[in-house]
Design a protein around this motif. Sequence first.
Motif, PDB file in Angstrom:
ATOM      1  N   GLU A  19      26.107  15.949   6.201  1.00  0.00           N
ATOM      2  CA  GLU A  19      26.808  16.118   7.471  1.00  0.00           C
ATOM      3  C   GLU A  19      27.693  14.894   7.653  1.00  0.00           C
ATOM      4  N   LYS A  20      28.800  15.087   8.315  1.00  0.00           N
ATOM      5  CA  LYS A  20      29.712  13.973   8.548  1.00  0.00           C
ATOM      6  C   LYS A  20      29.000  12.886   9.345  1.00  0.00           C
ATOM      7  N   LEU A  21      29.103  11.653   8.844  1.00  0.00           N
ATOM      8  CA  LEU A  21      28.537  10.495   9.534  1.00  0.00           C
ATOM      9  C   LEU A  21      29.668   9.744  10.211  1.00  0.00           C
ATOM     10  N   SER A  47      16.892   3.449   6.055  1.00  0.00           N
ATOM     11  CA  SER A  47      17.712   2.423   6.692  1.00  0.00           C
ATOM     12  C   SER A  47      17.501   2.488   8.207  1.00  0.00           C
ATOM     13  N   ILE A  48      17.956   1.470   8.888  1.00  0.00           N
ATOM     14  CA  ILE A  48      17.881   1.457  10.348  1.00  0.00           C
ATOM     15  C   ILE A  48      18.692   2.624  10.916  1.00  0.00           C
ATOM     16  N   SER A  49      19.851   2.912  10.331  1.00  0.00           N
ATOM     17  CA  SER A  49      20.657   4.051  10.793  1.00  0.00           C
ATOM     18  C   SER A  49      19.887   5.355  10.677  1.00  0.00           C
ATOM     19  N   LEU A  51      16.597   5.752  10.638  1.00  0.00           N
ATOM     20  CA  LEU A  51      15.526   5.748  11.635  1.00  0.00           C
ATOM     21  C   LEU A  51      16.087   6.078  13.021  1.00  0.00           C
ATOM     22  N   MET A  52      17.247   5.524  13.329  1.00  0.00           N
ATOM     23  CA  MET A  52      17.861   5.802  14.624  1.00  0.00           C
ATOM     24  C   MET A  52      18.295   7.260  14.724  1.00  0.00           C
ATOM     25  N   ASN A  53      18.795   7.833  13.637  1.00  0.00           N
ATOM     26  CA  ASN A  53      19.179   9.238  13.653  1.00  0.00           C
ATOM     27  C   ASN A  53      17.970  10.136  13.918  1.00  0.00           C
ATOM     28  N   VAL A  54      16.833   9.806  13.328  1.00  0.00           N
ATOM     29  CA  VAL A  54      15.609  10.581  13.565  1.00  0.00           C
ATOM     30  C   VAL A  54      15.221  10.489  15.041  1.00  0.00           C
ATOM     31  N   ALA A  55      15.278   9.281  15.596  1.00  0.00           N
ATOM     32  CA  ALA A  55      14.923   9.079  17.004  1.00  0.00           C
ATOM     33  C   ALA A  55      15.869   9.856  17.919  1.00  0.00           C
ATOM     34  N   ILE A  56      17.160   9.800  17.619  1.00  0.00           N
ATOM     35  CA  ILE A  56      18.153  10.500  18.437  1.00  0.00           C
ATOM     36  C   ILE A  56      17.957  12.005  18.324  1.00  0.00           C
ATOM     37  N   GLU A  57      17.657  12.482  17.125  1.00  0.00           N
ATOM     38  CA  GLU A  57      17.428  13.919  16.934  1.00  0.00           C
ATOM     39  C   GLU A  57      16.267  14.399  17.813  1.00  0.00           C
ATOM     40  N   GLU A  58      15.183  13.625  17.849  1.00  0.00           N
ATOM     41  CA  GLU A  58      14.035  13.965  18.703  1.00  0.00           C
ATOM     42  C   GLU A  58      14.446  14.013  20.167  1.00  0.00           C
ATOM     43  N   THR A  74      17.440  -8.981  25.971  1.00  0.00           N
ATOM     44  CA  THR A  74      18.759  -9.196  25.413  1.00  0.00           C
ATOM     45  C   THR A  74      19.190  -7.941  24.664  1.00  0.00           C
ATOM     46  N   CYS A  75      20.415  -7.535  24.888  1.00  0.00           N
ATOM     47  CA  CYS A  75      20.971  -6.422  24.124  1.00  0.00           C
ATOM     48  C   CYS A  75      21.958  -6.987  23.114  1.00  0.00           C
ATOM     49  N   VAL A  76      21.954  -6.383  21.947  1.00  0.00           N
ATOM     50  CA  VAL A  76      22.881  -6.783  20.894  1.00  0.00           C
ATOM     51  C   VAL A  76      23.732  -5.572  20.537  1.00  0.00           C
ATOM     52  N   THR A  77      24.927  -5.816  20.051  1.00  0.00           N
ATOM     53  CA  THR A  77      25.747  -4.688  19.607  1.00  0.00           C
ATOM     54  C   THR A  77      25.477  -4.455  18.129  1.00  0.00           C
ATOM     55  N   ARG A  78      25.250  -3.222  17.795  1.00  0.00           N
ATOM     56  CA  ARG A  78      24.993  -2.838  16.413  1.00  0.00           C
ATOM     57  C   ARG A  78      25.755  -1.562  16.100  1.00  0.00           C
ATOM     58  N   SER A  79      26.343  -1.532  14.934  1.00  0.00           N
ATOM     59  CA  SER A  79      27.019  -0.323  14.465  1.00  0.00           C
ATOM     60  C   SER A  79      26.055   0.475  13.612  1.00  0.00           C
ATOM     61  N   ILE A  80      26.001   1.766  13.869  1.00  0.00           N
ATOM     62  CA  ILE A  80      25.164   2.637  13.051  1.00  0.00           C
ATOM     63  C   ILE A  80      25.987   3.847  12.620  1.00  0.00           C
ATOM     64  N   LEU A  81      25.544   4.447  11.528  1.00  0.00           N
ATOM     65  CA  LEU A  81      26.133   5.706  11.084  1.00  0.00           C
ATOM     66  C   LEU A  81      25.308   6.813  11.716  1.00  0.00           C
ATOM     67  N   ILE A  82      25.945   7.616  12.544  1.00  0.00           N
ATOM     68  CA  ILE A  82      25.241   8.662  13.272  1.00  0.00           C
ATOM     69  C   ILE A  82      25.783  10.027  12.857  1.00  0.00           C
ATOM     70  N   ARG A  83      24.891  10.977  12.686  1.00  0.00           N
ATOM     71  CA  ARG A  83      25.308  12.324  12.311  1.00  0.00           C
ATOM     72  C   ARG A  83      26.155  12.918  13.436  1.00  0.00           C
ATOM     73  N   GLU A  84      27.225  13.586  13.059  1.00  0.00           N
ATOM     74  CA  GLU A  84      28.178  14.137  14.018  1.00  0.00           C
ATOM     75  C   GLU A  84      27.503  15.040  15.047  1.00  0.00           C
ATOM     76  N   SER A  85      26.572  15.884  14.615  1.00  0.00           N
ATOM     77  CA  SER A  85      25.897  16.797  15.543  1.00  0.00           C
ATOM     78  C   SER A  85      25.075  16.035  16.578  1.00  0.00           C
ATOM     79  N   LEU A  86      24.514  14.897  16.171  1.00  0.00           N
ATOM     80  CA  LEU A  86      23.715  14.107  17.104  1.00  0.00           C
ATOM     81  C   LEU A  86      24.600  13.403  18.127  1.00  0.00           C
TER      82      LEU A  86
END
Length: 161
Positions: A19-21, A47-49, A51-58, A74-86
Motif C-alpha cells: 500500500e502507498k506509504l 520498525s517504529i513506523s 508499530l505505529m501503523n498497527v496502533a493506528i489501525e486498531e 515533552t512532545c517530540v516531532t517524528r516522521s513516520i511512514l503511514i499507510r495511506e488508508s490509515l
Amino acid sequence: MGKMEGEKMAYSDKIYKKEKLISRTFYIDEKLYLELERLSKEVYEASISKLMNVAIEELVEKEKIEVYENRNRTCVTRSILIRESLLKGLSELKIKYGLSISMLVNIAVKNEIMEEQKQKILDFMSEEAYVPMKAKQIANIMNVPKQEYSNFILILKELLK
C-alpha cells in the motif's frame, strides 16, 4: 480468525499487501516514543513506523478514543511512514471527534502500549509459581518505576473489569 492446528497459514494472514506509504510528521509524547523504540529493538521485528501503523489501525477499526492526560510531558516531532488508508481513517476520526491527528496518533500508541502492559501482567499472573499478592508487590517484582505506578494501578483495575 484463528487457524486450527495443522492448517497452513497464508502469507496474507501475517503480512500486509503493498500500500502507498506517506511520510508524515507528528508530535509524539516522548515517553510513548521511547517505549516504541524499546519495543522495536527488544521485542518485535518491526520498525517504529510499523508499530505505529498497527496502533493506528486498531484505533481506526475500534475507535477506542480516550484522551489521556499529557501534563508535564515533552512532545517530540517524528516522521513516520503511514499507510495511506490509515491516514484517511485518521482524517475521518479527526472530523468525527474534533481531535488533531497528532493527538489521535498519541492515543493510538498509548492504547497499544497499555495492551502490551496488560499482557505482560497477565503473563506474570499466569505463571505456575504465581501466588496472589498486593499490587505494590507485583509492581516491585515487575520493576515498575515509581513514576509509572499510578498507570500500573489503572491497568490492574482495567484487568479486573
